[in-house]
Design a protein around this motif. Structure first.
Motif, PDB file in Angstrom:
ATOM      1  N   VAL A 161      46.739  51.893  48.701  1.00 36.21           N
ATOM      2  CA  VAL A 161      47.890  52.686  48.258  1.00 36.21           C
ATOM      3  C   VAL A 161      47.851  52.875  46.749  1.00 36.21           C
ATOM      4  O   VAL A 161      48.015  53.987  46.235  1.00 36.21           O
ATOM      5  CB  VAL A 161      49.211  52.004  48.679  1.00 36.21           C
ATOM      6  CG1 VAL A 161      50.405  52.742  48.075  1.00 36.21           C
ATOM      7  CG2 VAL A 161      49.335  51.968  50.193  1.00 36.21           C
ATOM      8  N   ALA A 162      47.638  51.776  46.021  1.00 33.79           N
ATOM      9  CA  ALA A 162      47.611  51.850  44.559  1.00 33.79           C
ATOM     10  C   ALA A 162      46.491  52.765  44.082  1.00 33.79           C
ATOM     11  O   ALA A 162      46.687  53.591  43.174  1.00 33.79           O
ATOM     12  CB  ALA A 162      47.442  50.446  43.977  1.00 33.79           C
ATOM     13  N   PRO A 182      56.690  45.929  47.670  1.00 32.48           N
ATOM     14  CA  PRO A 182      55.718  44.835  47.533  1.00 32.48           C
ATOM     15  C   PRO A 182      54.749  45.027  46.370  1.00 32.48           C
ATOM     16  O   PRO A 182      54.356  44.053  45.724  1.00 32.48           O
ATOM     17  CB  PRO A 182      54.979  44.867  48.879  1.00 32.48           C
ATOM     18  CG  PRO A 182      55.981  45.419  49.841  1.00 32.48           C
ATOM     19  CD  PRO A 182      56.753  46.438  49.059  1.00 32.48           C
ATOM     20  N   LEU A 183      54.372  46.275  46.081  1.00 31.16           N
ATOM     21  CA  LEU A 183      53.477  46.509  44.947  1.00 31.16           C
ATOM     22  C   LEU A 183      54.188  46.239  43.623  1.00 31.16           C
ATOM     23  O   LEU A 183      53.608  45.644  42.707  1.00 31.16           O
ATOM     24  CB  LEU A 183      52.951  47.950  44.980  1.00 31.16           C
ATOM     25  CG  LEU A 183      51.606  48.139  45.684  1.00 31.16           C
ATOM     26  CD1 LEU A 183      51.302  49.614  45.893  1.00 31.16           C
ATOM     27  CD2 LEU A 183      50.480  47.476  44.897  1.00 31.16           C
ATOM     28  N   VAL A 207      42.083  46.388  35.418  1.00 29.81           N
ATOM     29  CA  VAL A 207      42.308  44.949  35.581  1.00 29.81           C
ATOM     30  C   VAL A 207      43.216  44.696  36.783  1.00 29.81           C
ATOM     31  O   VAL A 207      42.960  43.813  37.606  1.00 29.81           O
ATOM     32  CB  VAL A 207      42.912  44.345  34.298  1.00 29.81           C
ATOM     33  CG1 VAL A 207      43.275  42.875  34.521  1.00 29.81           C
ATOM     34  CG2 VAL A 207      41.935  44.476  33.147  1.00 29.81           C
ATOM     35  N   PHE A 208      44.293  45.478  36.891  1.00 25.21           N
ATOM     36  CA  PHE A 208      45.150  45.365  38.071  1.00 25.21           C
ATOM     37  C   PHE A 208      44.315  45.511  39.344  1.00 25.21           C
ATOM     38  O   PHE A 208      44.442  44.730  40.286  1.00 25.21           O
ATOM     39  CB  PHE A 208      46.231  46.450  38.055  1.00 25.21           C
ATOM     40  CG  PHE A 208      47.468  46.090  37.276  1.00 25.21           C
ATOM     41  CD1 PHE A 208      47.969  44.804  37.279  1.00 25.21           C
ATOM     42  CD2 PHE A 208      48.144  47.057  36.551  1.00 25.21           C
ATOM     43  CE1 PHE A 208      49.113  44.474  36.568  1.00 25.21           C
ATOM     44  CE2 PHE A 208      49.292  46.749  35.839  1.00 25.21           C
ATOM     45  CZ  PHE A 208      49.773  45.453  35.845  1.00 25.21           C
ATOM     46  N   ARG A 209      43.467  46.545  39.370  1.00 24.66           N
ATOM     47  CA  ARG A 209      42.698  46.820  40.584  1.00 24.66           C
ATOM     48  C   ARG A 209      41.757  45.670  40.920  1.00 24.66           C
ATOM     49  O   ARG A 209      41.592  45.317  42.091  1.00 24.66           O
ATOM     50  CB  ARG A 209      41.897  48.123  40.414  1.00 24.66           C
ATOM     51  CG  ARG A 209      41.031  48.460  41.631  1.00 24.66           C
ATOM     52  CD  ARG A 209      41.884  48.601  42.888  1.00 24.66           C
ATOM     53  NE  ARG A 209      41.090  48.675  44.100  1.00 24.66           N
ATOM     54  CZ  ARG A 209      40.711  47.627  44.823  1.00 24.66           C
ATOM     55  NH1 ARG A 209      41.041  46.390  44.457  1.00 24.66           N
ATOM     56  NH2 ARG A 209      40.007  47.795  45.921  1.00 24.66           N
ATOM     57  N   SER A 210      41.161  45.073  39.902  1.00 25.06           N
ATOM     58  CA  SER A 210      40.221  43.981  40.157  1.00 25.06           C
ATOM     59  C   SER A 210      40.919  42.736  40.691  1.00 25.06           C
ATOM     60  O   SER A 210      40.297  41.897  41.331  1.00 25.06           O
ATOM     61  CB  SER A 210      39.452  43.635  38.876  1.00 25.06           C
ATOM     62  OG  SER A 210      40.309  43.060  37.911  1.00 25.06           O
ATOM     63  N   THR A 257      44.016  41.885  45.735  1.00 21.31           N
ATOM     64  CA  THR A 257      43.164  41.492  46.859  1.00 21.31           C
ATOM     65  C   THR A 257      43.692  41.965  48.208  1.00 21.31           C
ATOM     66  O   THR A 257      42.948  41.965  49.184  1.00 21.31           O
ATOM     67  CB  THR A 257      43.015  39.961  46.893  1.00 21.31           C
ATOM     68  OG1 THR A 257      44.317  39.364  46.958  1.00 21.31           O
ATOM     69  CG2 THR A 257      42.299  39.458  45.646  1.00 21.31           C
ATOM     70  N   ASP A 258      44.966  42.348  48.285  1.00 22.36           N
ATOM     71  CA  ASP A 258      45.518  42.857  49.537  1.00 22.36           C
ATOM     72  C   ASP A 258      44.961  44.265  49.767  1.00 22.36           C
ATOM     73  O   ASP A 258      45.283  45.201  49.035  1.00 22.36           O
ATOM     74  CB  ASP A 258      47.049  42.882  49.463  1.00 22.36           C
ATOM     75  CG  ASP A 258      47.693  43.282  50.785  1.00 22.36           C
ATOM     76  OD1 ASP A 258      47.394  44.391  51.276  1.00 22.36           O
ATOM     77  OD2 ASP A 258      48.500  42.501  51.315  1.00 22.36           O
ATOM     78  N   GLN A 259      44.118  44.428  50.784  1.00 22.65           N
ATOM     79  CA  GLN A 259      43.406  45.683  50.980  1.00 22.65           C
ATOM     80  C   GLN A 259      44.351  46.857  51.204  1.00 22.65           C
ATOM     81  O   GLN A 259      44.150  47.949  50.668  1.00 22.65           O
ATOM     82  CB  GLN A 259      42.439  45.561  52.167  1.00 22.65           C
ATOM     83  CG  GLN A 259      41.542  46.773  52.378  1.00 22.65           C
ATOM     84  CD  GLN A 259      40.625  47.045  51.198  1.00 22.65           C
ATOM     85  OE1 GLN A 259      40.245  46.123  50.484  1.00 22.65           O
ATOM     86  NE2 GLN A 259      40.289  48.305  50.968  1.00 22.65           N
TER      87      GLN A 259
END
Length: 600
Positions: free
Chosen positions: A541-542, A509-510, A528-531, A534-536
């Motif tokens: 995991v990331a 899924p990631l 930017v990816f992290r911001s 939205t899936d907690q």
């Protein structure tokens, strides 16, 4: 969406790069190649070469190079998927998707047709508004008083919406069509009594264009001070005000030539600045600056100058823009903040003070590094220990949003100096010592004095043994590479994309989420990816995976290729068995060829 590599190759074989580039650049034959002035940087002597035999372009001045798809991505700011779909449509091709069924393809075709119908209605409305402007003495007088010429009004397609409730009934034969409501041109009230009327009335009309030049919405301004002064199209299928920038289509070439984009707060600012020679100005659409705005601008330039009014509202807007822009402040990019005197906006300043004075203001714009310090220091008594401590807490929240690089490390030293600590002491205070990834998860912060949000636990507190997701060293390492070097994804085949997306949860899924992000917005940095994640559960995991990357290990595309080389045979074998079980011999033969190649 996973587009087969064979389709991309077929599309490029059908596309003539000379014809594509020639839509934007005046080319002349020079031996075996074509040459012209580079559209990506300002030059007087042509250094931009296009090879018809190799289907490739290269600029010997700025180094930009690539094929027809890459050129359109650079020139228009569109994403990979959007460019491929546009080219495919020109050649009457349907973009295949390895994972789409017939129902999904039919649904997408209907969606494309609906978008085309809406775009046609908006174009028709824009032409009608422009024609109505020519017969409105009040609107023409207003524009002249604002210093605008007929030529600039024509270039931006300005128009006029009269005071009548159903002016557009004379423009469209079917005024009752629900598409007019969906396009944001008409408002339908169910009642009782039921009413139907034009959304825009007695306003100067500003067409808002997408990156391809199509009208996707409108902004309307009243001639006096009545409220609301500005009215936008409602968000819908084509238009999302948080994603679009007024004037970007018109400004895209000037942005490249002048080397920066000038972001203002209003339509009139953009048009007035263009009238004065600042053709590189754009405006947000009555909303605060968003990540989509910043990301879109960085497709065209490496430097952004935000222009704000000098009053309290302007300062507040600047703080919001700072928060949004920080994750994009890579070492090769420049962000600046321009504050005009409180009594002026760009339009009024240029008219009263002149072009040279405004250019001087642009040249003196505050760099992001200084504005970050200034913003954190607001309402902090820096001559007291308490004030410096408050400053440190606010600065930390901002600093953590920066991507790792030289800028962030220099700012750490500047912050330490202001707090009267050495850098090592500040790192220990912030829990940074010994960690590979010094950035915590981005969080929204009010830099004007509100208490900062609680920081996420540092790596030393949040032990990796607490992970609840299944361990898979191969999948984990591949995901670490893609999250921190996302351009590596673009070099992979569609089979490799599917292999990664089919990995077990949470890895698959990631990977699928990353694929969607890259197709929509192109390569992005980890902050930017992290911001945007939205899936907690996936975000945790990331974060954990990126946090566990040793400082001395750098992501390499070659390492990702090695991982995939080892995984391909077993993955393809599994798909072959599934194809046989389903009786799909055609797919089996394709997979068998891939399997044979993977085993070599």
């Amino acid at each position: 969406m996973a587009i087969p590599q064979l389709f991309i190759q077929d599309l490029l074989e059908r596309t003539d790069v000379v014809e594509v580039v020639g839509r934007y650049v005046q080319l002349k034959k020079a031996g075996a190649n074509f040459v012209g002035l580079c559209p990506f940087h300002a030059e007087k002597t042509p250094s931009f070469s296009v090879s018809q035999s190799k289907q490739f372009y290269h600029c010997f001045g700025c180094g930009k190079s690539g094929n027809a798809i890459g050129f359109l991505m650079e020139m228009t700011g569109a994403g990979f998927l959007e460019v491929v779909q546009g080219l495919a449509q020109q050649y009457g091709l349907e973009v295949p998707d390895d994972r789409r069924g017939p129902a999904e393809r039919e649904q997408e075709a209907r969606a494309r047709e609906a978008r085309a119908r809406l775009a046609a209605l908006l174009a028709q409305a824009s032409a009608a508004y422009s024609k109505l402007l020519r017969s409105s003495r009040a609107a023409i007088g207003y524009l002249k008083r604002r210093g605008l010429s007929g030529a600039i009004a024509r270039d931006f397609g300005l128009g006029w919406a009269p005071d009548g409730w159903q002016t557009l009934a004379e423009v469209f034969s079917d005024y009752e069509s629900p598409l007019l409501v969906e396009a944001g041109l008409v408002i339908a009230q169910e009642g009782p009594p039921a009413r139907r009327y034009d959304r825009f009335r007695q306003r100067v009309m500003f067409p808002i264009r997408g990156i391809r030049g199509d009208v996707i919405g409108f902004g309307g301004r009243v001639l006096d001070d009545s409220k609301p002064k500005y009215l936008n199209s409602s968000d819908g299928t084509l238009f999302h005000k948080g994603r679009e920038l007024y004037g970007l289509f018109e400004a895209r070439r000037a942005v490249r030539e002048r080397g920066y984009a000038l972001v203002t707060e209003g339509y009139m600012d953009v048009v007035a600045l263009a009238q004065s020679g600042f053709l590189n100005a754009v405006a947000t659409l009555g909303t605060a600056c968003t990540p989509e705005h910043v990301q879109k601008l960085f497709r065209f330039t490496d430097q952004i100058v935000f222009s704000f009014d000098g009053d309290a509202a302007g300062r507040a807007a600047a703080h919001k823009a700072l928060n949004v822009a920080l994750p994009y402040a890579e070492d090769t990019r420049t962000l600046k903040f321009l504050f005009l005197p409180p009594e002026h906006d760009p339009d009024s300043f240029v008219r009263s003070q002149g072009v040279a004075a405004f250019q001087e203001q642009v040249d003196r714009a505050i760099p992001l590094s200084r504005f970050l310090i200034d913003a954190a220091a607001e309402q902090c008594a820096m001559d007291t220990a308490e004030g410096r401590s408050h400053f440190a807490a606010k600065a930390r929240e901002l600093w953590q949003r920066l991507p790792d690089g030289a800028l962030g490390r220099q700012l750490l030293g500047d912050i330490a100096t202001r707090v009267q600590l050495d850098v090592q002491e500040l790192e220990r205070l912030w829990g940074l010592s010994g960690t590979a990834d010094r950035r915590l998860a981005p969080a929204s912060v009010d830099v004007r004095g509100a208490a900062p949000a609680p920081a996420r636990p540092t790596p030393s507190v949040r032990a990796s043994s607490a992970r609840s997701y299944p361990s898979d060293r191969t999948a984990a390492r591949a995901l670490q590479i893609v999250l921190t070097a996302s351009e590596s994804w673009l070099a992979l085949s569609s089979t490799d994309h599917q292999l990664l997306c089919d990995m077990p949860t949470p890895y698959g899924p990631l990977f699928a989420w990353v694929e969607r992000q890259l197709q929509e917005s192109g390569p992005q940095t980890w902050p930017v990816f992290r911001s945007r994640l939205t899936d907690q559960a996936l975000a945790e995991v990331a974060e954990d995976l990126v946090r566990r990357i040793p400082a001395e290990i750098k992501p390499e595309a070659s390492e990702l290729e090695s991982i995939l080389r080892a995984q391909r045979p077993s993955y393809l074998k599994k798909r072959m068995n599934a194809a046989l079980a389903e009786g799909n011999l055609g797919l089996y033969r394709v997979l068998l060829a891939d399997y044979t190649a993977a085993k070599k």
